[in-house]
Motif scaffolding. Sequence first.
Motif, short mmCIF file in Angstrom:
data_model
loop_
_atom_site.label_atom_id
_atom_site.label_comp_id
_atom_site.label_asym_id
_atom_site.label_seq_id
_atom_site.Cartn_x
_atom_site.Cartn_y
_atom_site.Cartn_z
N LEU A 1 44.23 79.73 77.64
CA LEU A 1 44.20 79.26 76.26
C LEU A 1 42.87 78.58 75.92
CD1 LEU A 1 47.76 77.67 76.14
CD2 LEU A 1 47.07 79.92 75.27
N THR A 2 42.48 78.66 74.67
CA THR A 2 41.27 78.02 74.17
C THR A 2 41.67 76.91 73.20
OG1 THR A 2 40.04 80.08 74.33
CG2 THR A 2 39.13 78.37 72.90
N PRO A 3 41.05 75.73 73.29
CA PRO A 3 41.38 74.65 72.36
C PRO A 3 41.24 75.14 70.92
CG PRO A 3 39.96 73.83 74.10
CD PRO A 3 40.03 75.32 74.27
N PRO A 4 42.24 74.87 70.07
CA PRO A 4 42.23 75.44 68.71
C PRO A 4 41.20 74.80 67.80
CG PRO A 4 44.06 73.93 68.98
CD PRO A 4 43.44 74.07 70.34
N ALA A 5 40.47 75.66 67.10
CA ALA A 5 39.52 75.19 66.10
C ALA A 5 40.09 75.35 64.70
CB ALA A 5 38.21 75.96 66.21
N THR A 6 41.09 76.23 64.55
CA THR A 6 41.75 76.42 63.26
C THR A 6 43.25 76.21 63.42
OG1 THR A 6 42.20 78.78 63.50
CG2 THR A 6 40.02 78.15 62.66
N TYR A 7 43.92 76.01 62.31
CA TYR A 7 45.35 75.77 62.38
C TYR A 7 46.11 77.03 62.81
CZ TYR A 7 49.72 73.41 61.37
OH TYR A 7 50.95 72.81 61.49
N ASP A 8 45.63 78.18 62.40
CA ASP A 8 46.25 79.44 62.86
C ASP A 8 46.12 79.56 64.37
OD1 ASP A 8 47.04 80.16 60.33
OD2 ASP A 8 45.32 81.49 59.96
N GLU A 9 44.99 79.14 64.91
CA GLU A 9 44.82 79.16 66.37
C GLU A 9 45.78 78.19 67.04
OE1 GLU A 9 40.73 78.39 67.23
OE2 GLU A 9 40.00 80.22 66.25
N LEU A 10 46.00 77.05 66.41
CA LEU A 10 46.95 76.08 66.95
C LEU A 10 48.35 76.68 67.02
CD1 LEU A 10 47.70 73.13 67.81
CD2 LEU A 10 48.16 72.71 65.39
N LEU A 11 48.78 77.35 65.96
CA LEU A 11 50.10 77.96 65.95
C LEU A 11 50.21 79.03 67.03
CD1 LEU A 11 50.77 78.34 62.10
CD2 LEU A 11 51.64 76.58 63.66
N SER A 12 49.13 79.77 67.24
CA SER A 12 49.13 80.79 68.29
C SER A 12 49.27 80.14 69.67
CB SER A 12 47.83 81.60 68.23
OG SER A 12 47.77 82.54 69.29
N VAL A 13 48.57 79.02 69.89
CA VAL A 13 48.69 78.30 71.17
C VAL A 13 50.12 77.80 71.36
CG1 VAL A 13 48.00 76.18 72.37
CG2 VAL A 13 46.26 77.64 71.32
N VAL A 14 50.71 77.28 70.29
CA VAL A 14 52.09 76.79 70.36
C VAL A 14 53.04 77.93 70.77
CG1 VAL A 14 54.04 76.03 68.92
CG2 VAL A 14 51.83 74.85 68.79
N ASP A 15 52.88 79.08 70.16
CA ASP A 15 53.75 80.22 70.48
C ASP A 15 53.59 80.64 71.94
OD1 ASP A 15 54.65 80.25 67.89
OD2 ASP A 15 53.35 81.89 67.24
N GLN A 16 52.36 80.67 72.43
CA GLN A 16 52.12 81.10 73.80
C GLN A 16 52.68 80.08 74.81
OE1 GLN A 16 48.09 82.98 74.53
NE2 GLN A 16 47.78 82.34 72.38
N LEU A 17 52.56 78.81 74.51
CA LEU A 17 53.11 77.78 75.40
C LEU A 17 54.64 77.84 75.41
CD1 LEU A 17 50.73 74.83 74.49
CD2 LEU A 17 50.86 75.97 76.71
N ASN A 18 55.23 78.00 74.25
CA ASN A 18 56.69 78.09 74.19
C ASN A 18 57.20 79.30 74.96
OD1 ASN A 18 57.67 75.85 72.74
ND2 ASN A 18 57.04 76.74 70.78
N ALA A 19 56.45 80.40 74.91
CA ALA A 19 56.86 81.61 75.63
C ALA A 19 56.90 81.39 77.14
CB ALA A 19 55.92 82.76 75.29
N LYS A 20 56.15 80.39 77.60
CA LYS A 20 56.12 80.07 79.04
C LYS A 20 56.89 78.80 79.36
CE LYS A 20 51.77 82.50 79.77
NZ LYS A 20 50.40 82.46 80.34
#
Length: 417
Positions: A162-181
């Motif tokens: 994962l890459t630290p989010p620079a945009t809010y859309d990136e943050l939501l993507s990080v959240v989804d990937q973490l939840n999946a694991k």
Amino acid sequence: MKKVFAVVMLAVLLTVTACSNQGESKKQAGVKELTMWSMETRSRDTIEKSIKEFNDTHPDIHLTAEFFEDEALKTKMKVAIAGNQLPDIITYWSGETFDTLVSTNMLGDITDKLAQDAELKDNVLPGGLDTFTYEDKTYAIPVLFSGVSLWYNKEIFAENGLTPPATYDELLSVVDQLNAKDITPITIAGKERWPMLHWFSYLAQRVGGTEPFEKAKNGEADFTQDSFVQAGEMLRELAIDRKGFVNGFLGLDYAAAESLFVNERAAMYLQGEWAMEAFLNDEFAEKVGFVPFPAVDGGQGSINVYQGGFGVGMAISSKADQDAAYSAIRFLSSPEQRKEIYEGANISPMKNPGLDDSKMHPLAYEYDKSISDNLEGFFGYYDQTLDARRADQFLDLMGAIVGQSSNDVKEELAKIK
């Protein structure tokens, strides 16, 4: 024999009483007694050492201080304002309560003293004295700069690509990937309410900039403006639809929420620089990274505008001995006296804080440098900037937004008046 003893004891008592009364009179006549209230409980030891040094070097002044946790001091200040009974010196937040102290003439004007004190005045970072200036009169010396950032666990991010989010859309993507694991994305103290307000106010700023809040604060508009509605809907999506916050977050207090991040059971944590104190005494600090709150695509707010600012100042009561009280706050707010504070988990409001980098934790130094290099501006905490009624309404609003998806965000925002 008993009579003689009684007479002797009576003479001794009279002598002691007389000496005591003379001592009290001398103390009252020759020494100016000052009292101080402070919310800097984390820095109490350092401040108390400074007070002792001040008293030792100013024999004609004696300062004593009381320290209070945040909510306790807010409550105490309400009582003090109602009774017009401030201590001689207060260390307090900027915002509505401070505004009230100024408008009711309860604080001393230090403008002229600062004008004759170029060494201090010229050393304050731009905007610092402005925060405590009203109609060209200054009422406090800033002692802390505050900034809320998104802290993240570098190890968790690296292990999951994962890459630290620079945009809010990136943050939501990080959240989804973490939840999946099955990794908790974000820890937050929902029980305290104000940490959720950090999320809402950042989203509102990133969407619409700072102007909508200023208009609403001043009564030129209300909080149903589009940027606030959009922020509420985005926060609800994050908390409810994306399950971005830790399970049961509405029941978590500050200590419990912070513990989840420190014990590596959550990947991200939105909090102010004060949170660093929990990171610095452990090898965990090497795993901690930080980024500004993400930008919103198409939004008007810059990623380098931080929530916070020069949020704490040291002021004097209008009833205090002005010369003695200014001497005290001038001494206590100096870079020399606050050096230990700024070398820890705090940010100095001074251009030249006199820090010794070798004594600072690398994370603290990196954070301080990042703020000073990139800061474009700041906006205040809603619950401190607004009047008490609207501040409480906003805090209650957080639970209404993230607690039930059936609540209409715009209707809830319309209740803030």
